[in-house]
Design a protein around this motif. Structure first.
Motif, PDB file in Angstrom:
ATOM      1  N   VAL A   1      53.082  12.800  11.049  1.00  0.00           N
ATOM      2  CA  VAL A   1      52.709  12.793   9.628  1.00  0.00           C
ATOM      3  C   VAL A   1      52.845  11.356   9.142  1.00  0.00           C
ATOM      4  CG1 VAL A   1      53.162  13.694   7.318  1.00  0.00           C
ATOM      5  CG2 VAL A   1      53.610  15.133   9.317  1.00  0.00           C
ATOM      6  N   MET A   2      51.906  10.930   8.288  1.00  0.00           N
ATOM      7  CA  MET A   2      52.002   9.623   7.645  1.00  0.00           C
ATOM      8  C   MET A   2      51.661   9.776   6.166  1.00  0.00           C
ATOM      9  SD  MET A   2      50.288   7.053  10.498  1.00  0.00           S
ATOM     10  CE  MET A   2      50.870   5.572   9.665  1.00  0.00           C
ATOM     11  N   TYR A   3      52.307   8.961   5.369  1.00  0.00           N
ATOM     12  CA  TYR A   3      52.060   8.927   3.917  1.00  0.00           C
ATOM     13  C   TYR A   3      50.985   7.896   3.605  1.00  0.00           C
ATOM     14  CZ  TYR A   3      52.973   6.963  -0.777  1.00  0.00           C
ATOM     15  OH  TYR A   3      52.856   6.442  -2.035  1.00  0.00           O
ATOM     16  N   LYS A   4      50.078   8.268   2.715  1.00  0.00           N
ATOM     17  CA  LYS A   4      49.074   7.311   2.257  1.00  0.00           C
ATOM     18  C   LYS A   4      49.203   7.153   0.739  1.00  0.00           C
ATOM     19  CE  LYS A   4      45.251  10.659   1.999  1.00  0.00           C
ATOM     20  NZ  LYS A   4      44.915  10.455   0.588  1.00  0.00           N
ATOM     21  N   PRO A   5      49.258   5.924   0.253  1.00  0.00           N
ATOM     22  CA  PRO A   5      49.505   5.710  -1.170  1.00  0.00           C
ATOM     23  C   PRO A   5      48.275   5.800  -2.058  1.00  0.00           C
ATOM     24  CG  PRO A   5      49.476   3.604  -0.034  1.00  0.00           C
ATOM     25  CD  PRO A   5      49.343   4.669   1.023  1.00  0.00           C
ATOM     26  N   ARG A   6      47.078   5.869  -1.464  1.00  0.00           N
ATOM     27  CA  ARG A   6      45.870   5.954  -2.268  1.00  0.00           C
ATOM     28  C   ARG A   6      44.889   6.917  -1.596  1.00  0.00           C
ATOM     29  NH1 ARG A   6      48.959   4.118  -5.186  1.00  0.00           N
ATOM     30  NH2 ARG A   6      48.793   2.362  -6.631  1.00  0.00           N
ATOM     31  N   TRP A   7      43.625   6.918  -2.040  1.00  0.00           N
ATOM     32  CA  TRP A   7      42.674   7.899  -1.545  1.00  0.00           C
ATOM     33  C   TRP A   7      42.508   7.820  -0.028  1.00  0.00           C
ATOM     34  CZ3 TRP A   7      42.229  10.434  -5.883  1.00  0.00           C
ATOM     35  CH2 TRP A   7      42.070   9.773  -7.095  1.00  0.00           C
ATOM     36  N   GLY A   8      42.244   6.633   0.472  1.00  0.00           N
ATOM     37  CA  GLY A   8      41.930   6.490   1.882  1.00  0.00           C
ATOM     38  C   GLY A   8      43.149   6.445   2.770  1.00  0.00           C
ATOM     39  N   ALA A   9      43.013   6.991   3.986  1.00  0.00           N
ATOM     40  CA  ALA A   9      44.134   7.072   4.908  1.00  0.00           C
ATOM     41  C   ALA A   9      44.529   5.722   5.499  1.00  0.00           C
ATOM     42  CB  ALA A   9      43.787   8.037   6.042  1.00  0.00           C
ATOM     43  N   PHE A  10      43.632   4.721   5.410  1.00  0.00           N
ATOM     44  CA  PHE A  10      43.904   3.432   6.033  1.00  0.00           C
ATOM     45  C   PHE A  10      44.432   2.393   5.048  1.00  0.00           C
ATOM     46  CE2 PHE A  10      40.965   5.550   8.848  1.00  0.00           C
ATOM     47  CZ  PHE A  10      41.394   5.194  10.111  1.00  0.00           C
ATOM     48  N   TYR A  11      44.377   2.687   3.754  1.00  0.00           N
ATOM     49  CA  TYR A  11      44.761   1.706   2.739  1.00  0.00           C
ATOM     50  C   TYR A  11      46.273   1.511   2.733  1.00  0.00           C
ATOM     51  CZ  TYR A  11      45.476  -0.487  -1.816  1.00  0.00           C
ATOM     52  OH  TYR A  11      45.858  -1.337  -2.829  1.00  0.00           O
ATOM     53  N   GLU A  12      46.724   0.303   3.080  1.00  0.00           N
ATOM     54  CA  GLU A  12      48.137  -0.069   3.081  1.00  0.00           C
ATOM     55  C   GLU A  12      48.989   0.921   3.881  1.00  0.00           C
ATOM     56  OE1 GLU A  12      49.717  -1.078  -0.749  1.00  0.00           O
ATOM     57  OE2 GLU A  12      48.348  -2.782  -0.983  1.00  0.00           O
ATOM     58  N   THR A  13      48.463   1.375   5.006  1.00  0.00           N
ATOM     59  CA  THR A  13      49.219   2.219   5.928  1.00  0.00           C
ATOM     60  C   THR A  13      49.158   1.590   7.314  1.00  0.00           C
ATOM     61  OG1 THR A  13      47.413   3.626   6.759  1.00  0.00           O
ATOM     62  CG2 THR A  13      48.425   4.243   4.637  1.00  0.00           C
ATOM     63  N   GLY A  14      49.975   2.114   8.213  1.00  0.00           N
ATOM     64  CA  GLY A  14      49.961   1.660   9.601  1.00  0.00           C
ATOM     65  C   GLY A  14      49.050   2.500  10.477  1.00  0.00           C
ATOM     66  N   LEU A  15      48.141   3.266   9.867  1.00  0.00           N
ATOM     67  CA  LEU A  15      47.343   4.213  10.638  1.00  0.00           C
ATOM     68  C   LEU A  15      46.479   3.525  11.693  1.00  0.00           C
ATOM     69  CD1 LEU A  15      46.350   7.076  11.212  1.00  0.00           C
ATOM     70  CD2 LEU A  15      44.674   6.778   9.353  1.00  0.00           C
ATOM     71  N   ALA A  16      45.774   2.468  11.338  1.00  0.00           N
ATOM     72  CA  ALA A  16      44.889   1.820  12.306  1.00  0.00           C
ATOM     73  C   ALA A  16      45.672   1.331  13.524  1.00  0.00           C
ATOM     74  CB  ALA A  16      44.140   0.662  11.651  1.00  0.00           C
ATOM     75  N   GLY A  17      46.788   0.681  13.293  1.00  0.00           N
ATOM     76  CA  GLY A  17      47.610   0.212  14.405  1.00  0.00           C
ATOM     77  C   GLY A  17      48.151   1.357  15.237  1.00  0.00           C
ATOM     78  N   HIS A  18      48.536   2.430  14.568  1.00  0.00           N
ATOM     79  CA  HIS A  18      49.043   3.619  15.273  1.00  0.00           C
ATOM     80  C   HIS A  18      47.967   4.176  16.199  1.00  0.00           C
ATOM     81  CE1 HIS A  18      51.615   7.156  15.747  1.00  0.00           C
ATOM     82  NE2 HIS A  18      50.539   7.905  15.582  1.00  0.00           N
ATOM     83  N   LEU A  19      46.743   4.289  15.706  1.00  0.00           N
ATOM     84  CA  LEU A  19      45.656   4.825  16.510  1.00  0.00           C
ATOM     85  C   LEU A  19      45.293   3.885  17.661  1.00  0.00           C
ATOM     86  CD1 LEU A  19      43.373   6.213  13.655  1.00  0.00           C
ATOM     87  CD2 LEU A  19      44.855   7.534  15.175  1.00  0.00           C
ATOM     88  N   HIS A  20      45.245   2.601  17.395  1.00  0.00           N
ATOM     89  CA  HIS A  20      44.951   1.645  18.457  1.00  0.00           C
ATOM     90  C   HIS A  20      46.015   1.718  19.552  1.00  0.00           C
ATOM     91  CE1 HIS A  20      41.451  -0.055  16.651  1.00  0.00           C
ATOM     92  NE2 HIS A  20      42.084  -0.587  15.619  1.00  0.00           N
ATOM     93  N   GLY A  21      47.264   1.933  19.152  1.00  0.00           N
ATOM     94  CA  GLY A  21      48.336   2.058  20.127  1.00  0.00           C
ATOM     95  C   GLY A  21      48.198   3.270  21.030  1.00  0.00           C
ATOM     96  N   LEU A  22      47.444   4.267  20.568  1.00  0.00           N
ATOM     97  CA  LEU A  22      47.175   5.472  21.349  1.00  0.00           C
ATOM     98  C   LEU A  22      45.849   5.386  22.102  1.00  0.00           C
ATOM     99  CD1 LEU A  22      48.203   8.043  18.588  1.00  0.00           C
ATOM    100  CD2 LEU A  22      49.490   7.563  20.680  1.00  0.00           C
ATOM    101  N   ASP A  23      45.196   4.229  22.048  1.00  0.00           N
ATOM    102  CA  ASP A  23      43.886   4.006  22.667  1.00  0.00           C
ATOM    103  C   ASP A  23      42.822   4.918  22.082  1.00  0.00           C
ATOM    104  OD1 ASP A  23      42.171   2.619  24.417  1.00  0.00           O
ATOM    105  OD2 ASP A  23      42.314   4.198  25.927  1.00  0.00           O
ATOM    106  N   VAL A  24      42.921   5.168  20.789  1.00  0.00           N
ATOM    107  CA  VAL A  24      41.942   5.985  20.074  1.00  0.00           C
ATOM    108  C   VAL A  24      40.830   5.092  19.540  1.00  0.00           C
ATOM    109  CG1 VAL A  24      41.596   7.314  17.935  1.00  0.00           C
ATOM    110  CG2 VAL A  24      43.536   7.833  19.437  1.00  0.00           C
ATOM    111  N   ASP A  25      39.588   5.521  19.741  1.00  0.00           N
ATOM    112  CA  ASP A  25      38.476   4.794  19.117  1.00  0.00           C
ATOM    113  C   ASP A  25      37.575   5.702  18.277  1.00  0.00           C
ATOM    114  OD1 ASP A  25      36.915   6.186  20.950  1.00  0.00           O
ATOM    115  OD2 ASP A  25      36.033   4.417  21.887  1.00  0.00           O
ATOM    116  N   THR A  26      37.917   7.002  18.217  1.00  0.00           N
ATOM    117  CA  THR A  26      37.130   7.974  17.459  1.00  0.00           C
ATOM    118  C   THR A  26      38.070   8.856  16.655  1.00  0.00           C
ATOM    119  OG1 THR A  26      35.421   8.031  19.177  1.00  0.00           O
ATOM    120  CG2 THR A  26      35.472   9.878  17.619  1.00  0.00           C
TER     121      THR A  26
END
Length: 213
Positions: free
Chosen positions: A123-148
């Motif tokens: 689970v991750m918290y997002k402070p605004r509408w989009g899941a990537f805004y000021e969150t670590g989501l992109a880095g988290h996904l890249h760390g899992l070798d996710v591209d989709t």
């Protein structure tokens, strides 16, 4: 689904599938969402069975509204008790949870940490509408070798749509799961397709993922 996508590198994002936003007995429920929760749950179960990554993105509002977007800040501060940390309304719907269930670690989430809740599931918290805004989501996904990313959840005009565009901006392939996002409509799907997102039903998505196993 396009042959250019690798189903083994796909993750699922669930957006705001929390009690306050989805249950018909909530004053803050988005119309038509409760009825789609079983479909959302089936998508989550499918990813879980294939051991593909799942990230549940949630909103949490302090009682004083200090961390809310400007359009809602005064309403929250005036006493609107929606997805308040520590309340049942803030929790992720049980239909999307693993068999052992979980409760949100509100303090850790608000500090920007990813809360592990099962194998390859967070689970991750997002402070605004989009899941990537000021969150670590992109880095988290890249760390899992996710591209989709496949996107499901609550209230397409706001958070899912913003998340879809943000994911595209960050060069993730995007799958919009058309029967597992509430308040979706044909023009919105066309516009997502127009930026290169794939539009798929839940059944077709899961068939594509299982075929790669």
């Amino acid at each position: 689904m396009s042959d250019t996508l690798d189903p083994r590198r796909c993750a699922l994002l669930t957006i705001n599938v929390q009690n306050d936003f989805t249950r018909n007995d909530s004053l803050h429920a988005m119309p038509g969402t409760d009825e789609l929760v079983p479909v959302m749950g089936s998508v989550v179960d499918g990813f879980r069975a294939l051991r593909l990554p799942i990230v549940h993105m949630v909103r949490l509002y302090h009682a004083d509204g200090s961390n809310a977007e400007i359009t809602r800040r005064s309403l929250i501060a005036a006493g609107m008790p929606v997805v308040r940390p520590g309340t049942e309304g803030s929790e992720v719907r049980s239909e999307l949870q693993p068999p052992d269930g979980f409760l949100l670690d509100h303090e850790a989430l608000l500090e920007g940490k990813a809360q592990p809740v099962a194998a390859r599931e967070w689970v991750m918290y997002k402070p605004r509408w989009g899941a990537f805004y000021e969150t670590g989501l992109a880095g988290h996904l890249h760390g899992l070798d996710v591209d989709t990313v496949a996107v499901i959840g609550t209230n397409f005009p706001n958070c899912p749509r913003t998340t879809i565009y943000e994911a595209s901006e960050r060069d993730f392939h995007v799958v919009v799961v058309s029967d597992a996002i509430s308040r979706i409509y044909p023009r919105g799907l066309d516009e997502c397709a127009g930026i290169g997102a794939r539009v798929s039903t839940s059944d077709r998505l899961l068939e594509w993922l299982r075929a790669a196993r």
